[in-house]
Design a protein around this motif. Sequence first.
Motif, PDB file in Angstrom:
ATOM      1  N   GLN A   1       0.209  -1.098  -0.214  1.00 19.35           N
ATOM      2  CA  GLN A   1       0.410   0.123   0.340  1.00 19.35           C
ATOM      3  C   GLN A   1       0.467   1.320   0.257  1.00 19.35           C
ATOM      4  O   GLN A   1       0.390   2.437  -0.395  1.00 19.35           O
TER       5      GLN A   1
ATOM      6  N   VAL B   1       3.242   5.452  -2.736  1.00 16.59           N
ATOM      7  CA  VAL B   1       3.091   6.424  -2.723  1.00 16.59           C
ATOM      8  C   VAL B   1       3.639   7.863  -3.151  1.00 16.59           C
ATOM      9  O   VAL B   1       4.691   7.864  -2.518  1.00 16.59           O
TER      10      VAL B   1
ATOM     11  N   SER C   1      -0.180  13.171  -5.710  1.00 15.42           N
ATOM     12  CA  SER C   1      -0.539  12.756  -7.140  1.00 15.42           C
ATOM     13  C   SER C   1      -1.990  12.824  -6.876  1.00 15.42           C
ATOM     14  O   SER C   1      -2.936  13.079  -5.439  1.00 15.42           O
ATOM     15  N   PRO C   2      -2.896  12.953  -8.215  1.00  9.93           N
ATOM     16  CA  PRO C   2      -4.125  12.785  -7.450  1.00  9.93           C
ATOM     17  C   PRO C   2      -5.304  11.778  -6.894  1.00  9.93           C
ATOM     18  O   PRO C   2      -6.583  12.123  -6.333  1.00  9.93           O
ATOM     19  N   GLU C   3      -4.156  11.349  -6.539  1.00 10.80           N
ATOM     20  CA  GLU C   3      -5.478   9.870  -5.788  1.00 10.80           C
ATOM     21  C   GLU C   3      -5.183  10.328  -4.397  1.00 10.80           C
ATOM     22  O   GLU C   3      -3.832  10.689  -4.052  1.00 10.80           O
ATOM     23  N   PRO C   4      -6.366   9.785  -3.762  1.00 13.06           N
ATOM     24  CA  PRO C   4      -6.731   9.842  -2.829  1.00 13.06           C
ATOM     25  C   PRO C   4      -5.607   9.255  -1.575  1.00 13.06           C
ATOM     26  O   PRO C   4      -5.668   7.912  -2.173  1.00 13.06           O
ATOM     27  N   LEU C   5      -4.683  10.039  -0.904  1.00 13.72           N
ATOM     28  CA  LEU C   5      -4.606   8.906   0.348  1.00 13.72           C
ATOM     29  C   LEU C   5      -5.611   8.433   1.476  1.00 13.72           C
ATOM     30  O   LEU C   5      -5.589   9.185   2.295  1.00 13.72           O
TER      31      LEU C   5
ATOM     32  N   ASN D   1      -2.561  15.909  -1.546  1.00 17.64           N
ATOM     33  CA  ASN D   1      -1.840  15.784  -1.786  1.00 17.64           C
ATOM     34  C   ASN D   1      -0.833  16.518  -3.168  1.00 17.64           C
ATOM     35  O   ASN D   1      -0.784  16.315  -3.660  1.00 17.64           O
ATOM     36  N   ASN D   2      -0.861  17.806  -3.152  1.00 16.23           N
ATOM     37  CA  ASN D   2      -0.967  18.458  -4.184  1.00 16.23           C
ATOM     38  C   ASN D   2       0.832  19.814  -3.702  1.00 16.23           C
ATOM     39  O   ASN D   2       0.351  20.980  -4.391  1.00 16.23           O
TER      40      ASN D   2
END
Length: 421
Positions: free
Chosen positions: A9, A13, A17-21, A217-218
């Motif tokens: 997981q 990371v 990243s546009p992916e939510p964490l 996360n930007n």
Amino acid sequence: MSTIEVSPQAADVRVNSPEPLAPLPRPATPAQVIKNDAEAIAVAERLAKVFAEGAARRDREGLLPIAELDVFSQSGLWGINVPKAYGGAEVSYVTLARVIAIISAADSALGQIPQNHLAGVAHLIADGSEEQKNRLLAGILQGLRWGNAFSEKGSKTVGDFKTTLRRENGQLVVNGEKFYATGALLAHLVHTVAVDEEGHVQLVILERDAEGLTVINNWSSFGQRTTASGTVLLDNVRTTPENVIPVWQAFDRPTAAGPISQIIQAAVDAGIARGTIADTLAFVKEKSRPWIDSGQEKASDDVFTLAAIGDLQIRLHAAEALLWRAGEFIDLALKTPNEETVAAATIATAEAKVLTTEIAILAGNKLFELAGTRSTLAEYNLDRHWRNARTHTLHDPVRWKYFHVGNYYLNGVNPPRHAWS
């Protein structure tokens, strides 16, 4: 400890990243509790060897140091400024600065991430209630990480906060948007600054998974890339008075809050300089060629290179000496807080901040000058040192440090009391 296990997981990371964490789980086992200053230094030195191994790759590929951060906080180093009365080591601020410098020399992102956690703990100790200190410091010693949500990039000045803390239907509600939120993405608790209805700045401790709290996360800076210092959105986040610390009091009276925040920043920069110089020495010895006019067989025998290395080391040692001296002044201000001791600690820390900033940036420049063109190749990723130094030293401008130091010594004017002084 020679390797760090990375879960599937956490293995990929990346920053920005546009992916939510999803919020990270709390530690399954209690963190180690460090007992004294010597143990803190020993643990930091052991961890630094491991953290250094993947630092260049993490920066190059934008990989967040999730596994490394777990090892870091579980080591007990995030609780070393907890007072002995509450079960901690209560190390000196000389030791705390040394610890941060050691970790930052290996990976300056990992050195920076606990900065606001440690400063938040200091605020809790200074202005929290006994109930808050007993409860929250116990969590710190268990291994809970705090991540900050202080600054707001759209405000007039860094100290101008628009985030609000209001009472609605018998509850406290926080609303606002934060940036430069180092550590929040990977934290267990988020401590945010909000202005209450009386205009007082309060420190509000929130669960990372609280409803209405979103961490984006930007973070897209060219330096300190893997700190994930992005955005925190606070949309009607509810809390209780038990989680509100009157942080405004820290600057309404003479306390060491400002220099504590600053010495950790300066320690990161000292660590960057130390790591940069170490990589310079290694590259010049192992890979650089002597200049054609030097008449030497090895680059490490070039007289101009030797003189430049000597200059770097002298400047580094001077910066470190002022850093340790600042820690001594902070320890005195904590023991005997008054206008005189706090002003002296603030000025001593400002002096250290000037020299650590200058050597961090200079070392990054000199690395390439002395190591040669080959050192700029992407495979080495040595430019991360300059990028990290230039980015992190922007936290507060040293041009104002010169002013406050001069005004203090020439005119007897004490420096202002706030987190950037």
